[in-house]
Every structure is written in structure tokens, then in C-alpha cells.
Design a protein around this motif. Structure first.
Motif, PDB file in Angstrom:
ATOM      1  N   ALA A   9       0.890  -1.163   0.000  1.00  0.00           N
ATOM      2  CA  ALA A   9       0.000   0.000   0.000  1.00  0.00           C
ATOM      3  C   ALA A   9       0.927   1.213   0.000  1.00  0.00           C
ATOM      4  O   ALA A   9       1.842   1.292   0.818  1.00  0.00           O
ATOM      5  N   VAL A  10       0.700   2.129  -0.907  1.00  0.00           N
ATOM      6  CA  VAL A  10       1.482   3.359  -0.988  1.00  0.00           C
ATOM      7  C   VAL A  10       0.538   4.500  -0.638  1.00  0.00           C
ATOM      8  O   VAL A  10      -0.552   4.600  -1.202  1.00  0.00           O
ATOM      9  N   VAL A  11       0.949   5.347   0.317  1.00  0.00           N
ATOM     10  CA  VAL A  11       0.067   6.410   0.798  1.00  0.00           C
ATOM     11  C   VAL A  11       0.794   7.736   0.895  1.00  0.00           C
ATOM     12  O   VAL A  11       2.004   7.796   1.053  1.00  0.00           O
ATOM     13  N   ASP A  12       0.011   8.800   0.810  1.00  0.00           N
ATOM     14  CA  ASP A  12       0.501  10.168   0.990  1.00  0.00           C
ATOM     15  C   ASP A  12      -0.635  10.931   1.663  1.00  0.00           C
ATOM     16  O   ASP A  12      -1.678  11.148   1.051  1.00  0.00           O
ATOM     17  N   LYS A  66      -2.754   3.861  -2.944  1.00  0.00           N
ATOM     18  CA  LYS A  66      -2.703   2.962  -4.083  1.00  0.00           C
ATOM     19  C   LYS A  66      -2.262   1.590  -3.588  1.00  0.00           C
ATOM     20  O   LYS A  66      -1.363   1.482  -2.763  1.00  0.00           O
ATOM     21  N   ILE A  67      -2.950   0.561  -4.063  1.00  0.00           N
ATOM     22  CA  ILE A  67      -2.566  -0.821  -3.836  1.00  0.00           C
ATOM     23  C   ILE A  67      -2.638  -1.517  -5.183  1.00  0.00           C
ATOM     24  O   ILE A  67      -3.724  -1.654  -5.756  1.00  0.00           O
ATOM     25  N   ASP A  68      -1.492  -1.892  -5.713  1.00  0.00           N
ATOM     26  CA  ASP A  68      -1.424  -2.585  -6.991  1.00  0.00           C
ATOM     27  C   ASP A  68      -2.188  -1.792  -8.055  1.00  0.00           C
ATOM     28  O   ASP A  68      -1.817  -0.676  -8.382  1.00  0.00           O
ATOM     29  N   ARG A  69      -3.326  -2.300  -8.557  1.00  0.00           N
ATOM     30  CA  ARG A  69      -4.088  -1.616  -9.617  1.00  0.00           C
ATOM     31  C   ARG A  69      -5.220  -0.764  -9.051  1.00  0.00           C
ATOM     32  O   ARG A  69      -6.060  -0.284  -9.793  1.00  0.00           O
ATOM     33  N   ILE A  91     -11.413  -5.874  -7.372  1.00  0.00           N
ATOM     34  CA  ILE A  91     -11.862  -6.669  -6.228  1.00  0.00           C
ATOM     35  C   ILE A  91     -10.736  -7.528  -5.668  1.00  0.00           C
ATOM     36  O   ILE A  91     -10.628  -7.704  -4.460  1.00  0.00           O
ATOM     37  N   SER A  92      -9.850  -8.017  -6.524  1.00  0.00           N
ATOM     38  CA  SER A  92      -8.742  -8.833  -6.027  1.00  0.00           C
ATOM     39  C   SER A  92      -7.845  -8.031  -5.081  1.00  0.00           C
ATOM     40  O   SER A  92      -7.285  -8.585  -4.134  1.00  0.00           O
ATOM     41  N   ASP A  93      -7.711  -6.732  -5.298  1.00  0.00           N
ATOM     42  CA  ASP A  93      -6.935  -5.881  -4.385  1.00  0.00           C
ATOM     43  C   ASP A  93      -7.719  -5.615  -3.103  1.00  0.00           C
ATOM     44  O   ASP A  93      -7.144  -5.555  -2.021  1.00  0.00           O
ATOM     45  N   TYR A 137     -14.423 -11.467  -8.645  1.00  0.00           N
ATOM     46  CA  TYR A 137     -13.590 -10.576  -9.460  1.00  0.00           C
ATOM     47  C   TYR A 137     -14.434  -9.433 -10.006  1.00  0.00           C
ATOM     48  O   TYR A 137     -15.662  -9.430  -9.899  1.00  0.00           O
ATOM     49  N   GLY A 138     -13.755  -8.448 -10.588  1.00  0.00           N
ATOM     50  CA  GLY A 138     -14.419  -7.305 -11.195  1.00  0.00           C
ATOM     51  C   GLY A 138     -13.813  -6.003 -10.700  1.00  0.00           C
ATOM     52  O   GLY A 138     -12.769  -5.993 -10.040  1.00  0.00           O
ATOM     53  N   ARG A 139     -14.496  -4.911 -11.015  1.00  0.00           N
ATOM     54  CA  ARG A 139     -14.021  -3.578 -10.634  1.00  0.00           C
ATOM     55  C   ARG A 139     -15.118  -2.838  -9.875  1.00  0.00           C
ATOM     56  O   ARG A 139     -16.309  -3.056 -10.105  1.00  0.00           O
TER      57      ARG A 139
END
Length: 185
Positions: free
Chosen positions: A46-49, A69-72, A101-103, A116-118
């Protein structure tokens, strides 16, 4: 967050960050952090600001104005409040999510394998109730067979209640329509 007696069940233990605008007073610690955390049980980061303030008297942790952000998957975490004394999530508000959904499964372990899905949209929790609006796109569930697929719709959550009727979906490969609803509030 390990200062709490209760495990909050968050997807991370440690955050590595660079902090600026750092302020320490007898009442609080505050700063802007840019960092990352490897999520528990995965190799994903996980990348955060964003900003964090810890009230030293109440042990309330306020995280706010975060871009993550996490992956996609990307999201804005407008606010997140954790009680250190209670070891409990008090509230959160997330917006502008563009998620796979996988993230999300990393953060929401109740999501079943094979889903799965968005998902796009936002979600808020006030300590008792969820509210939000999300757009689901090309969602499905695959185990040994494709259980359902092609689920694309808008979903509103109002005070923990979801109700959506006549949603087109393929169930076991057959064109169908389904209704989605919570069973209680």
C-alpha cells in the motif's frame, strides 16, 4: 497501531514513511507522511501520501487527506478515526475509489475467493452505519465453474441498506436478472 490492546484487524502492521510538517506538542503528534506498507500475508504494497494526527490525551488517531494505491487500485481516504484506547475503528470516509476486487480482498477478508471485477465510488462508516455509492463493473465469481458473470450496475448503500432490482447477470452461463438486498439494517 499496536498501542491498542485489541487487534484492529488492519491489513498492515508496519508503515515505512517519510514524515514532514512534523509537530509535537504535549497534546498531539501531527505530520504528513509519504510511505508504504507491505500488506499482511501478501507481497503487495500500500502506498500512501496523507496526514495523521494522534491526540495524546485520548489516543485518538485521525488519518486524513490521504491518496492511496494498492497494486491496480487507487483511492482517497478522506478520513479514518481509530480509538487507541478502545482498539476500535470509529469511522472512515473513502472516495474516488477505482478498485479491483482482487486488491480489495486484502483489506476486506470477508470477500470470497474467486470474486472478481471492478468497483468505483465511495463508502463511509460512522461507527454504526455504512453509506455510499458504487459502480460495479464486469463482476463475477469463478470457482470450479463460472457461478456468475457480467454483473455491471450502480449500488447505493443507505444506512446499511442495499436494494437493487432487475440487475442483468449471467448465472451458470444463463442470462438472468437478479435483485440485491440486505436482509436487515
Amino acid at each position: 497501531y499496536k498501542f491498542a490492546d485489541n487487534d484492529l484487524g488492519l491489513a498492515f502492521d508496519t508503515v515505512t514513511a517519510e514524515v514532514d510538517n512534523f509537530e509535537i506538542t504535549p497534546d498531539h503528534v501531527k505530520g504528513r507522511a509519504r510511505g508504504f506498507s507491505t500488506l499482511k500475508g501478501t507481497s503487495k504494497n500500500a502506498v500512501v501520501d496523507g496526514w495523521c494526527t494522534v491526540d495524546l490525551n485520548t489516543l485518538m488517531v485521525n488519518v486524513y487527506n490521504v491518496k492511496g494505491k494498492i497494486d491496480r487500485t487507487s483511492f482517497d481516504l478522506d478520513s479514518l478515526v481509530i480509538s487507541g484506547k478502545e482498539g476500535a475503528l470509529k469511522s472512515f470516509k473513502a472516495s474516488n475509489a477505482a478498485a479491483h476486487i482482487s486488491d480489495l480482498r486484502i483489506l476486506l477478508d470477508f470477500l470470497p475467493e474467486g470474486l472478481y471485477g471492478r468497483v468505483n465510488g465511495g463508502l463511509a462508516y460512522d461507527g454504526k452505519r455504512y453509506n455510499g455509492r458504487m459502480q460495479l463493473a464486469e463482476c463475477g465469481m469463478r470457482r470450479d465453474v463460472e457461478i456468475f458473470s457480467g454483473l455491471t450496475t450502480d449500488v447505493e448503500i443507505n444506512n446499511n441498506e442495499i436494494k437493487k432490482e432487475n440487475v442483468p447477470v449471467k448465472i451458470l452461463g444463463n442470462t438472468s436478472r437478479l435483485s440485491i438486498a440486505t436482509t436487515d439494517s
